[in-house]
Design a protein around this motif. Sequence first.
Motif, PDB file in Angstrom:
ATOM      1  N   ALA A  25       0.875  -1.055  -0.216  1.00  0.00           N
ATOM      2  CA  ALA A  25       0.124  -0.110  -0.065  1.00  0.00           C
ATOM      3  C   ALA A  25       1.004   1.206   0.368  1.00  0.00           C
ATOM      4  CB  ALA A  25      -1.191   0.344   1.316  1.00  0.00           C
ATOM      5  N   ASP A  26       1.345   1.191   0.928  1.00  0.00           N
ATOM      6  CA  ASP A  26       2.773   2.580   0.930  1.00  0.00           C
ATOM      7  C   ASP A  26       3.602   2.413  -0.744  1.00  0.00           C
ATOM      8  OD1 ASP A  26       2.211   2.630   3.051  1.00  0.00           O
ATOM      9  OD2 ASP A  26       3.773   1.803   4.057  1.00  0.00           O
ATOM     10  N   PHE A  27       4.074   1.935  -1.328  1.00  0.00           N
ATOM     11  CA  PHE A  27       4.768   1.559  -2.264  1.00  0.00           C
ATOM     12  C   PHE A  27       4.053   2.369  -3.213  1.00  0.00           C
ATOM     13  CE2 PHE A  27       6.243  -0.216  -6.311  1.00  0.00           C
ATOM     14  CZ  PHE A  27       7.652   0.399  -6.627  1.00  0.00           C
ATOM     15  N   ARG A  28       2.469   1.138  -3.914  1.00  0.00           N
ATOM     16  CA  ARG A  28       1.555   1.938  -4.327  1.00  0.00           C
ATOM     17  C   ARG A  28       1.290   4.203  -3.904  1.00  0.00           C
ATOM     18  NH1 ARG A  28      -1.999  -0.521  -7.562  1.00  0.00           N
ATOM     19  NH2 ARG A  28      -1.242  -2.770  -6.873  1.00  0.00           N
ATOM     20  N   ARG A  29       1.020   4.196  -3.078  1.00  0.00           N
ATOM     21  CA  ARG A  29       0.838   5.423  -2.846  1.00  0.00           C
ATOM     22  C   ARG A  29       1.974   6.162  -3.459  1.00  0.00           C
ATOM     23  NH1 ARG A  29       2.075   9.184   1.858  1.00  0.00           N
ATOM     24  NH2 ARG A  29       0.198  11.241   1.855  1.00  0.00           N
ATOM     25  N   TYR A  30       3.389   6.101  -3.631  1.00  0.00           N
ATOM     26  CA  TYR A  30       3.930   6.985  -3.796  1.00  0.00           C
ATOM     27  C   TYR A  30       5.096   6.507  -5.094  1.00  0.00           C
ATOM     28  CZ  TYR A  30       5.059   8.980   0.842  1.00  0.00           C
ATOM     29  OH  TYR A  30       4.627   8.957   2.069  1.00  0.00           O
ATOM     30  N   THR A  31       3.054   6.030  -6.019  1.00  0.00           N
ATOM     31  CA  THR A  31       4.293   5.008  -7.164  1.00  0.00           C
ATOM     32  C   THR A  31       3.209   4.865  -8.568  1.00  0.00           C
ATOM     33  OG1 THR A  31       4.149   2.614  -7.302  1.00  0.00           O
ATOM     34  CG2 THR A  31       6.387   4.067  -6.541  1.00  0.00           C
ATOM     35  N   GLU A  32       2.444   4.707  -8.066  1.00  0.00           N
ATOM     36  CA  GLU A  32       0.900   4.003  -8.842  1.00  0.00           C
ATOM     37  C   GLU A  32       0.894   5.792  -9.975  1.00  0.00           C
ATOM     38  OE1 GLU A  32      -3.656   3.264  -8.246  1.00  0.00           O
ATOM     39  OE2 GLU A  32      -2.453   2.154  -8.204  1.00  0.00           O
ATOM     40  N   ALA A  33       0.633   7.279  -9.661  1.00  0.00           N
ATOM     41  CA  ALA A  33      -0.026   7.988 -10.051  1.00  0.00           C
ATOM     42  C   ALA A  33       1.618   7.997 -11.196  1.00  0.00           C
ATOM     43  CB  ALA A  33       0.360   9.342  -9.436  1.00  0.00           C
ATOM     44  N   GLY A  34       2.676   8.446 -11.017  1.00  0.00           N
ATOM     45  CA  GLY A  34       3.656   8.765 -11.873  1.00  0.00           C
ATOM     46  C   GLY A  34       4.360   7.271 -12.724  1.00  0.00           C
ATOM     47  N   LEU A  35       3.376   5.909 -12.436  1.00  0.00           N
ATOM     48  CA  LEU A  35       3.657   4.903 -13.397  1.00  0.00           C
ATOM     49  C   LEU A  35       1.960   4.537 -14.091  1.00  0.00           C
ATOM     50  CD1 LEU A  35       4.426   2.135 -14.321  1.00  0.00           C
ATOM     51  CD2 LEU A  35       3.104   1.013 -12.245  1.00  0.00           C
ATOM     52  N   ARG A  36       1.137   5.086 -13.785  1.00  0.00           N
ATOM     53  CA  ARG A  36      -0.199   5.526 -14.719  1.00  0.00           C
ATOM     54  C   ARG A  36       0.383   6.234 -15.699  1.00  0.00           C
ATOM     55  NH1 ARG A  36      -5.409   4.823 -13.534  1.00  0.00           N
ATOM     56  NH2 ARG A  36      -5.341   3.095 -11.144  1.00  0.00           N
ATOM     57  N   GLN A  37       1.273   7.716 -15.962  1.00  0.00           N
ATOM     58  CA  GLN A  37       0.985   8.975 -16.391  1.00  0.00           C
ATOM     59  C   GLN A  37       2.625   8.367 -17.301  1.00  0.00           C
ATOM     60  OE1 GLN A  37       0.048  11.487 -16.394  1.00  0.00           O
ATOM     61  NE2 GLN A  37       1.072  11.412 -18.408  1.00  0.00           N
ATOM     62  N   ARG A  38       3.293   7.612 -17.025  1.00  0.00           N
ATOM     63  CA  ARG A  38       4.222   7.500 -17.780  1.00  0.00           C
ATOM     64  C   ARG A  38       4.264   5.966 -18.925  1.00  0.00           C
ATOM     65  NH1 ARG A  38       6.845   6.715 -13.471  1.00  0.00           N
ATOM     66  NH2 ARG A  38       7.108   4.491 -12.821  1.00  0.00           N
ATOM     67  N   LYS A  39       2.972   4.998 -18.576  1.00  0.00           N
ATOM     68  CA  LYS A  39       1.515   4.061 -19.595  1.00  0.00           C
ATOM     69  C   LYS A  39       1.313   4.747 -20.178  1.00  0.00           C
ATOM     70  CE  LYS A  39       1.750  -0.071 -16.595  1.00  0.00           C
ATOM     71  NZ  LYS A  39       3.310  -1.032 -17.312  1.00  0.00           N
ATOM     72  N   ARG A  40       0.811   5.973 -19.832  1.00  0.00           N
ATOM     73  CA  ARG A  40       0.098   6.584 -20.867  1.00  0.00           C
ATOM     74  C   ARG A  40       0.855   7.221 -21.753  1.00  0.00           C
ATOM     75  NH1 ARG A  40      -3.180   8.525 -16.201  1.00  0.00           N
ATOM     76  NH2 ARG A  40      -2.427  10.585 -15.747  1.00  0.00           N
ATOM     77  N   ASP A  41       1.445   8.007 -21.256  1.00  0.00           N
ATOM     78  CA  ASP A  41       2.815   8.500 -22.486  1.00  0.00           C
ATOM     79  C   ASP A  41       3.008   7.977 -22.881  1.00  0.00           C
ATOM     80  OD1 ASP A  41       2.864  11.060 -20.638  1.00  0.00           O
ATOM     81  OD2 ASP A  41       4.522  10.908 -19.373  1.00  0.00           O
ATOM     82  N   GLY A  42       3.806   6.513 -23.130  1.00  0.00           N
ATOM     83  CA  GLY A  42       4.333   5.652 -23.595  1.00  0.00           C
ATOM     84  C   GLY A  42       3.416   5.092 -24.888  1.00  0.00           C
ATOM     85  N   LEU A  43       1.736   5.070 -24.486  1.00  0.00           N
ATOM     86  CA  LEU A  43       0.771   4.505 -25.242  1.00  0.00           C
ATOM     87  C   LEU A  43       0.504   5.858 -25.925  1.00  0.00           C
ATOM     88  CD1 LEU A  43      -1.216   2.843 -22.719  1.00  0.00           C
ATOM     89  CD2 LEU A  43      -0.865   1.732 -24.669  1.00  0.00           C
ATOM     90  N   GLU A  44       0.780   6.540 -25.381  1.00  0.00           N
ATOM     91  CA  GLU A  44       0.299   7.970 -26.673  1.00  0.00           C
ATOM     92  C   GLU A  44       1.402   8.127 -28.007  1.00  0.00           C
ATOM     93  OE1 GLU A  44      -1.356  11.405 -28.712  1.00  0.00           O
ATOM     94  OE2 GLU A  44      -2.367   9.440 -26.907  1.00  0.00           O
ATOM     95  N   LEU A  45       2.355   8.094 -27.505  1.00  0.00           N
ATOM     96  CA  LEU A  45       3.901   8.262 -27.954  1.00  0.00           C
ATOM     97  C   LEU A  45       3.615   6.854 -29.220  1.00  0.00           C
ATOM     98  CD1 LEU A  45       6.464   8.811 -28.880  1.00  0.00           C
ATOM     99  CD2 LEU A  45       8.182   7.940 -27.528  1.00  0.00           C
ATOM    100  N   ALA A  46       3.346   6.121 -28.425  1.00  0.00           N
ATOM    101  CA  ALA A  46       3.804   4.488 -29.871  1.00  0.00           C
ATOM    102  C   ALA A  46       2.106   4.996 -30.974  1.00  0.00           C
ATOM    103  CB  ALA A  46       2.688   3.071 -29.156  1.00  0.00           C
ATOM    104  N   ARG A  47       0.776   5.305 -30.160  1.00  0.00           N
ATOM    105  CA  ARG A  47      -0.062   5.941 -31.237  1.00  0.00           C
ATOM    106  C   ARG A  47       0.265   6.957 -32.282  1.00  0.00           C
ATOM    107  NH1 ARG A  47      -3.492  10.172 -32.123  1.00  0.00           N
ATOM    108  NH2 ARG A  47      -2.475  11.393 -30.516  1.00  0.00           N
TER     109      ARG A  47
END
Length: 215
Positions: free
Chosen positions: A80-102
């Motif tokens: 839970a602690d790890f997710r709180r500090y990392t999930e927002a950034g991970l979501r954004q990095r994945k979105r950025d990568g998907l958008e770049l591929a598109r």
Amino acid sequence: MSRGFRRSRRGIRARFDDQERALLAHLFVEVHEMLDDGPDGESDPLAMLVGIGTATDLPGDPAVARLLPDAHRDDPQASADFRRYTEAGLRQRKRDGLELARQTLGRDGNLVLDDAEAQAWVVALTDVRLVLASRMGLEVDDDHVRLELLAAAELAHEAAVAQRDAGGGSDDDGEADPSGGEATAGLSMLLAIYDFLTWLQESLVEALLEPLPRD
């Protein structure tokens, strides 16, 4: 039809027809939209400024949960602690990568990627495959065999229905759907797309590992 990825002196190349480009772009957009801001959309401004979210639990959607898994499955508090500090950034990095591929799919002619773009494609294809696998219930290798059998039954049933309709037969004959009815509707298409993405990703990884060709 796609010939897969190849390493060239200009970059990593692939050829897609218009339907394949449209399919890939659609899949990248769909997964991008799944990775919205989640609970962080209601975070306080200071937390958002420093990249801290409020999410501490595994996402409720099984597909999103596979994209954002727990880091410590045996330690809920640490996870839970790890997710709180990392999930927002991970979501954004994945979105950025998907958008770049598109965006790269919008280029004219054959697709040519540099290594950074190719790496973004590898991750984007992984994310799309994880979502499709979750939707189909594909967890282990044996599941693929099971799904192939269900897809074959689905296609056979559709062919039988088409033949019966062409002959003027009635749909209301009490026969059971061997493919499982609505539960497997479109399964053959999903499995075909999943296998196409798997092959495409394998060709991309191989291309990334290839040495630069000589003149």
